[in-house]
Enzyme design. Structure first.
Site, mmCIF file in Angstrom:
data_model
loop_
_atom_site.group_PDB
_atom_site.id
_atom_site.type_symbol
_atom_site.label_atom_id
_atom_site.label_comp_id
_atom_site.label_asym_id
_atom_site.label_seq_id
_atom_site.Cartn_x
_atom_site.Cartn_y
_atom_site.Cartn_z
ATOM 1 N N LEU A 189 1.453 -76.408 65.874
ATOM 2 C CA LEU A 189 0.743 -76.088 67.117
ATOM 3 C C LEU A 189 1.663 -76.292 68.322
ATOM 4 O O LEU A 189 1.469 -77.183 69.136
ATOM 5 C CB LEU A 189 -0.518 -76.961 67.245
ATOM 6 N N HIS A 190 2.700 -75.465 68.430
ATOM 7 C CA HIS A 190 3.554 -75.503 69.624
ATOM 8 C C HIS A 190 2.850 -74.724 70.737
ATOM 9 O O HIS A 190 1.684 -74.336 70.587
ATOM 10 C CB HIS A 190 4.958 -74.969 69.305
ATOM 11 N N LEU A 191 3.491 -74.464 71.835
ATOM 12 C CA LEU A 191 2.832 -73.956 73.040
ATOM 13 C C LEU A 191 2.020 -72.671 72.842
ATOM 14 O O LEU A 191 0.852 -72.619 73.207
ATOM 15 C CB LEU A 191 3.845 -73.762 74.167
#
Length: 87
Positions: A14-16
């Site tokens: 769940l990166h940007l």
């Protein structure tokens, strides 16, 4: 309240961008939407909260929806996560 455990399969976790996609999807529902990971809890409607969770690929979260459209929200969000978070 309804909940379901789900494993994050997105290769980058769940990166940007996927965090933003998850928040956008969660905002479509009236229910309070959170997820547990380990001992912690995050608000799925807050990008900062989701990013602060530091969820990586392979991590398991427990998605929780509480409100008038909780069943619909849980089903849609589980499907959204399983399909790669819009990536």
């Amino acid at each position: 309240m309804v909940s379901q455990a789900i494993t994050i399969t997105n290769p980058t976790g769940l990166h940007l961008r996927p965090a933003g996609n998850l928040c956008r999807e969660a905002m479509k529902y009236q229910s309070k939407i959170t997820f547990d990971y380990g001992e912690n809890n995050a608000n799925a409607k807050s990008v900062l909260s989701v990013l602060g969770a530091c969820i990586k690929s392979g991590d398991e979260i427990t998605l929780k929806c509480d409100g008038e459209d909780e069943e619909e929200a849980l089903k849609a969000l589980v499907e959204f996560i399983e399909n790669g978070l819009g990536e």
